[in-house]
Each structure stands twice: as structure tokens, then as C-alpha cells.
Design a protein around this motif. Structure first.
Motif, PDB file in Angstrom:
ATOM      1  N   ALA A  10       0.951  -1.257   0.180  1.00 30.29           N
ATOM      2  CA  ALA A  10       0.004   0.135  -0.081  1.00 30.29           C
ATOM      3  C   ALA A  10       1.275   1.180  -0.067  1.00 30.29           C
ATOM      4  CB  ALA A  10      -0.909  -0.013   1.170  1.00 30.29           C
ATOM      5  N   SER A  23       0.966   4.055  -3.108  1.00 26.72           N
ATOM      6  CA  SER A  23       0.547   5.452  -2.830  1.00 26.72           C
ATOM      7  C   SER A  23       1.841   6.511  -3.558  1.00 26.72           C
ATOM      8  CB  SER A  23       0.308   5.664  -1.610  1.00 26.72           C
ATOM      9  OG  SER A  23       1.551   5.484  -0.611  1.00 26.72           O
ATOM     10  N   THR A  53      -4.419   4.625  -5.829  1.00 29.44           N
ATOM     11  CA  THR A  53      -5.055   4.642  -4.591  1.00 29.44           C
ATOM     12  C   THR A  53      -6.066   3.589  -4.872  1.00 29.44           C
ATOM     13  OG1 THR A  53      -6.471   6.477  -5.383  1.00 29.44           O
ATOM     14  CG2 THR A  53      -4.580   6.894  -4.069  1.00 29.44           C
ATOM     15  N   ARG A  54      -6.793   3.348  -6.085  1.00 27.05           N
ATOM     16  CA  ARG A  54      -7.955   2.512  -6.262  1.00 27.05           C
ATOM     17  C   ARG A  54      -7.517   1.317  -7.299  1.00 27.05           C
ATOM     18  NH1 ARG A  54     -13.168   5.127  -8.271  1.00 27.05           N
ATOM     19  NH2 ARG A  54     -13.880   2.866  -7.123  1.00 27.05           N
ATOM     20  N   ARG A  64      -5.974  -2.280   2.865  1.00 28.82           N
ATOM     21  CA  ARG A  64      -6.966  -1.117   2.990  1.00 28.82           C
ATOM     22  C   ARG A  64      -6.685  -0.151   4.292  1.00 28.82           C
ATOM     23  NH1 ARG A  64     -10.995  -5.758   2.898  1.00 28.82           N
ATOM     24  NH2 ARG A  64     -11.966  -5.607   0.721  1.00 28.82           N
ATOM     25  N   GLY A  70      -4.192   2.515   2.930  1.00 27.44           N
ATOM     26  CA  GLY A  70      -4.835   3.626   2.153  1.00 27.44           C
ATOM     27  C   GLY A  70      -5.212   3.074   0.702  1.00 27.44           C
ATOM     28  N   LEU A  71      -5.263   1.790   0.289  1.00 29.56           N
ATOM     29  CA  LEU A  71      -5.763   1.299  -0.826  1.00 29.56           C
ATOM     30  C   LEU A  71      -7.357   1.276  -0.693  1.00 29.56           C
ATOM     31  CD1 LEU A  71      -3.403  -1.236  -2.003  1.00 29.56           C
ATOM     32  CD2 LEU A  71      -3.708   1.050  -3.013  1.00 29.56           C
ATOM     33  N   GLU A  72      -8.033   1.553  -1.881  1.00 33.11           N
ATOM     34  CA  GLU A  72      -9.517   1.339  -1.826  1.00 33.11           C
ATOM     35  C   GLU A  72      -9.911   0.296  -2.672  1.00 33.11           C
ATOM     36  OE1 GLU A  72     -11.721   4.912  -2.666  1.00 33.11           O
ATOM     37  OE2 GLU A  72     -10.124   6.207  -1.827  1.00 33.11           O
TER      38      GLU A  72
END
Length: 117
Positions: A79, A83, A88-89, A111, A114-116
Motif C-alpha cells: 500500500a 501510494s 489509490t484504487r 486497506r 490507504g488502498l481502496e
């Protein structure tokens, strides 16, 4: 043509569904072996790996093993690297592995990092 194993069939089914629903988002692909866990974020449109992490990285080699704690550490590191690369997604590609144990620990840590998905 060789007959596919149940695992290979499940892997194909998961990836096909991801391609249909994922759109243009990169995918967080994981591989789990008996001793280690690997994660990479792949941009299929360009055909390249954006970020990767594993329990074999030089800074953590020897201190981790096939545990949920090691998987969580890999999730956090992938993650952070994603970033830094501006991603991010993502779409989570569990690669035919069931979503529990080390796979779930990696996903939860990614998650939190910061990952969606």
C-alpha cells in the motif's frame, strides 16, 4: 488439452470476473505459497507492474514466515509503494485463494494502508 484443476478453474473464474467489473483500475494480485506471500499491483492496460512487496524482501527476510502477521506486513508495504506510485484504487485479485487467513490479513492491511477496493 490438459484438464484444469479446481484451483485453476477458480483462478480463471475470479480473473474473468475482475476484468468484466474492474474497468480501468489496476489489480492487486496476490500469491500465497507454503512459506511466503507475494503481492503486486498490475496495470493490465500498460502490461506492467506498478508496485510489489513480498515476505522475501531484503529488509524483512528471515524475520517473517507463513503467518498472518507477515501477510499484514506485506499488505502495508504494498500500500505504501502503491501510494508512492500514485495508485489509490485497485481491484483485489485473490488469485483463486479463499478469502481468509493470510489472504484476508493482507487485504485488511492494504486497506488500512490507504488502498481502496
Amino acid at each position: 488439452m490438459a484438464k484444469l484443476s479446481l484451483f485453476a478453474k477458480r483462478r480463471q473464474r475470479v480473473r474473468t470476473a475482475l476484468r468484466a467489473k474492474g474497468g480501468a483500475r489496476p489489480r492487486l494480485s496476490i500469491h500465497r505459497s507454503g512459506r511466503h506471500i507475494y503481492a503486486q499491483i498490475i496495470d493490465d492496460a500498460q502490461g506492467r507492474t506498478v508496485a510489489s512487496a513480498s515476505s522475501l524482501d531484503k529488509d524483512v527476510r528471515g524475520t517473517t514466515g507463513a503467518t498472518a502477521e507477515a501477510a499484514a506486513n506485506v499488505g502495508k508495504r504494498v500500500a505504501e509503494r502503491a501510494s508512492a506510485a500514485g495508485v489509490t484504487r485497485v481491484v483485489f485479485d485473490r488469485g483463486g485463494f479463499l478469502f481468509h487467513g493470510r489472504v484476508k490479513a493482507l487485504a485488511d492491511a492494504a486497506r488500512e494502508g490507504g488502498l481502496e477496493f
